[in-house]
Enzyme design. Sequence first.
Site, mmCIF file in Angstrom:
data_model
loop_
_atom_site.group_PDB
_atom_site.id
_atom_site.type_symbol
_atom_site.label_atom_id
_atom_site.label_comp_id
_atom_site.label_asym_id
_atom_site.label_seq_id
_atom_site.Cartn_x
_atom_site.Cartn_y
_atom_site.Cartn_z
ATOM 1 N N HIS A 69 1.166 13.208 -3.033
ATOM 2 C CA HIS A 69 1.938 13.643 -4.213
ATOM 3 C C HIS A 69 1.024 14.260 -5.281
ATOM 4 O O HIS A 69 1.228 14.046 -6.473
ATOM 5 C CB HIS A 69 2.729 12.486 -4.816
ATOM 6 C CG HIS A 69 3.784 11.928 -3.922
ATOM 7 N ND1 HIS A 69 5.118 12.276 -4.013
ATOM 8 C CD2 HIS A 69 3.720 11.042 -2.900
ATOM 9 C CE1 HIS A 69 5.814 11.620 -3.095
ATOM 10 N NE2 HIS A 69 4.993 10.867 -2.400
ATOM 11 N N ASN A 88 11.987 9.241 -3.659
ATOM 12 C CA ASN A 88 11.886 10.569 -3.056
ATOM 13 C C ASN A 88 13.252 11.252 -3.102
ATOM 14 O O ASN A 88 14.261 10.618 -3.411
ATOM 15 C CB ASN A 88 11.441 10.466 -1.589
ATOM 16 C CG ASN A 88 9.926 10.319 -1.433
ATOM 17 O OD1 ASN A 88 9.170 10.577 -2.361
ATOM 18 N ND2 ASN A 88 9.502 9.908 -0.258
HETATM 19 C C1 HEM Z 1 3.680 1.990 2.588
HETATM 20 C C2 HEM Z 1 4.117 3.152 2.184
HETATM 21 C C3 HEM Z 1 3.543 3.899 1.029
HETATM 22 C C4 HEM Z 1 2.311 3.819 0.461
HETATM 23 C C5 HEM Z 1 1.157 2.922 0.870
HETATM 24 C C6 HEM Z 1 2.284 4.761 -0.628
HETATM 25 C C7 HEM Z 1 1.192 5.019 -1.419
HETATM 26 C C8 HEM Z 1 1.133 5.953 -2.418
HETATM 27 C C9 HEM Z 1 -0.033 6.284 -3.179
HETATM 28 C C10 HEM Z 1 -1.406 5.685 -2.972
HETATM 29 C C11 HEM Z 1 0.311 7.208 -4.100
HETATM 30 C C12 HEM Z 1 -0.583 7.865 -5.147
HETATM 31 C C13 HEM Z 1 -0.338 7.176 -6.465
HETATM 32 C C14 HEM Z 1 -1.214 7.651 -7.577
HETATM 33 O O1 HEM Z 1 -2.313 8.172 -7.335
HETATM 34 O O2 HEM Z 1 -0.806 7.479 -8.740
HETATM 35 C C15 HEM Z 1 1.709 7.461 -3.927
HETATM 36 C C16 HEM Z 1 2.438 8.318 -4.685
HETATM 37 C C17 HEM Z 1 3.797 8.415 -4.598
HETATM 38 N N1 HEM Z 1 4.618 7.817 -3.659
HETATM 39 FE FE1 HEM Z 1 4.072 6.586 -2.208
HETATM 40 N N2 HEM Z 1 3.498 5.379 -0.720
HETATM 41 C C18 HEM Z 1 4.296 4.864 0.273
HETATM 42 C C19 HEM Z 1 5.588 5.200 0.541
HETATM 43 C C20 HEM Z 1 6.381 5.897 -0.311
HETATM 44 C C21 HEM Z 1 7.800 6.013 -0.218
HETATM 45 C C22 HEM Z 1 8.680 5.370 0.845
HETATM 46 C C23 HEM Z 1 8.192 6.758 -1.287
HETATM 47 C C24 HEM Z 1 9.567 7.140 -1.679
HETATM 48 C C25 HEM Z 1 10.518 6.252 -1.839
HETATM 49 C C26 HEM Z 1 7.027 7.115 -2.050
HETATM 50 C C27 HEM Z 1 7.026 7.843 -3.215
HETATM 51 C C28 HEM Z 1 5.902 8.190 -3.922
HETATM 52 C C29 HEM Z 1 5.923 9.054 -5.079
HETATM 53 C C30 HEM Z 1 7.139 9.677 -5.723
HETATM 54 C C31 HEM Z 1 4.603 9.192 -5.497
HETATM 55 C C32 HEM Z 1 4.105 10.045 -6.647
HETATM 56 C C33 HEM Z 1 4.126 9.307 -7.950
HETATM 57 C C34 HEM Z 1 3.697 10.233 -9.060
HETATM 58 O O3 HEM Z 1 4.420 11.204 -9.313
HETATM 59 O O4 HEM Z 1 2.645 9.990 -9.676
HETATM 60 N N3 HEM Z 1 5.941 6.570 -1.435
HETATM 61 N N4 HEM Z 1 2.181 6.697 -2.881
#
Ligand code: HEM
Length: 508
Positions: free
Chosen positions: A59, A137
């Site tokens: 992201h 999402n």
């Molecule tokens: C085990 C599964 C997942 C892991 C380990 C994970 C991990 C991460 C990590 C490490 C980031 C970066 C955060 C940052 O640097 O601030 C991130 C961002 C993000 N993830 Fe996940 N994620 C997972 C699943 C999902 C799922 C299922 C969704 C949706 C429902 C999702 C939505 C997002 C979004 C929207 C961001 C961006 C947040 C922003 O705009 O700063 N992720 N995720």
Amino acid sequence: MSEDGREQSHLTNRQGHPVYDNQNQRTVGERGPATLENYQFLEKISHFDRERIPERVVHARGFLAHGFFEAYGTIGDEPPSRYTRAKLFQEKGKRTPLVVRFSTVIGGRDSPETARDPRGFAVKLKTEDGNWDLVGNNLPVFFIRDAVKFPDVIHSLKPDPVTFRQDPNRIFDFMSMTPESMHMLTWLFSPRGIPQDYRHMDGFGVNTYKMVNAEGEAVLVKYHWKTKQGIKSLTQAQASEIQATELGHASKDLFEAIERGDYPEWELCVQIMEDGEHPELDFDPLDDTKTWPEDVFPLRPVGRMVLDRNVDNFYAETEQVAFGTGVLVDGLDFSDDKMLVGRTFSYSDTQRHRVGPNYLQLPINAPVTTPRTNQRDGQMAYHVDDTGENPHVNYEPSSLGGLAEAPRAGRDHEPEISGPLTRRTLSRTNDYAQAGERYRTMPDDEREDLVFNFVDFLGQCEEHVQERMVGHFKQCDAELGRRVAAGLGLEGSTNGSVAQRGVPARAQ
Ligand code: HEM
């Protein structure tokens, strides 16, 4: 005074010293060499050298806007207090300030916003009880159902470690070994996989959460943000056309809509299920590769979100904002969903690395309430959290007047949990039923688009990968399998031609 007569403030360095000359380094004579005591230059250039924080591992490309949530004072037809004691929902018209960051997942910080990719939909609500983050999402399901697989699914989707190009063969190699991804793929390769922009898409919490009432009773909950702008998507051809001249069309669209006062709006709805395993369902309510049928678990409106203000600064806000699934307020809780638990560790872990241990002191992340903690110091500590009466006491408990535990807002939710400590997948995997159902309920043009996109991507894959994918598709829906196989020339059939493209943006 400027040349046109305007008053101008004077430049200083970060130490507050006035800068008299911002054009020339201090050198020996006009031709140099430069000297090492050039403090003003060294500070300026070394700060510039550190101008970028590490981009998000996923992201990375995103855009943020400010707005508010306004509660309806009901959950569907019922008082919110029946399900949750969270204060932000209780009163009709109550407004809670928020920020939303929309994003793509796989590309780097400057990558095109036209990618076929899920879109992030992360909301941070600054409630009177502290922050609530709903990190979602634009698609209602996910590729995997166990957090231990997240680095693998992301590695398969990210560029090849040797060629640094995204490679359909690697993606579908992984997906073909991961049958739980089939449902997500029917969303991602349909028109929904390239939203027209950020305003014309829904948002979904995806994972299952809980709401808890004053008695400590909980229900299972799924969150939906329904766009009031209508859903609009791009075909691959339209996306490519935009991408030829513009990499940030979705951020631009959102920014400009807000600037002209055309504030985008979403309605927050929840689906509610009694807490429990629900053996009568053909899926597990904790499985994030499944949707909950809306005829059985209706969408109940709880409020609306309006985005009405752009950022003042991209880096201070969009880049440094930090969302996490652990950030809940009283009256909202986790479910036992093992993806959600894994996510909850991952977000704050990466943010301590990406932004720093005191990322919660930054204005964009700080709650509107005053943090009162005994957490101290560390890199970039900007201030000491409010210490209460006695600044000498940075521990608890204390008889010297330090911070004391807060009173409970209601009874704790204390679910009974027992079972063997084990490594097992959910028993109701049912990886194909909802994928097939989605295919069968799509309008014809979307089915056509789905088949075209699968064939287009799989056409770049090795035959054994194609065959495995077609094997899965056949189990989702016989016709889907047949059409993709025909498009790939695997079975010599002409059924389901995927030749013509370029249909206009559609509402679906
Ligand atoms: C085990 C599964 C997942 C892991 C380990 C994970 C991990 C991460 C990590 C490490 C980031 C970066 C955060 C940052 O640097 O601030 C991130 C961002 C993000 N993830 Fe996940 N994620 C997972 C699943 C999902 C799922 C299922 C969704 C949706 C429902 C999702 C939505 C997002 C979004 C929207 C961001 C961006 C947040 C922003 O705009 O700063 N992720 N995720």
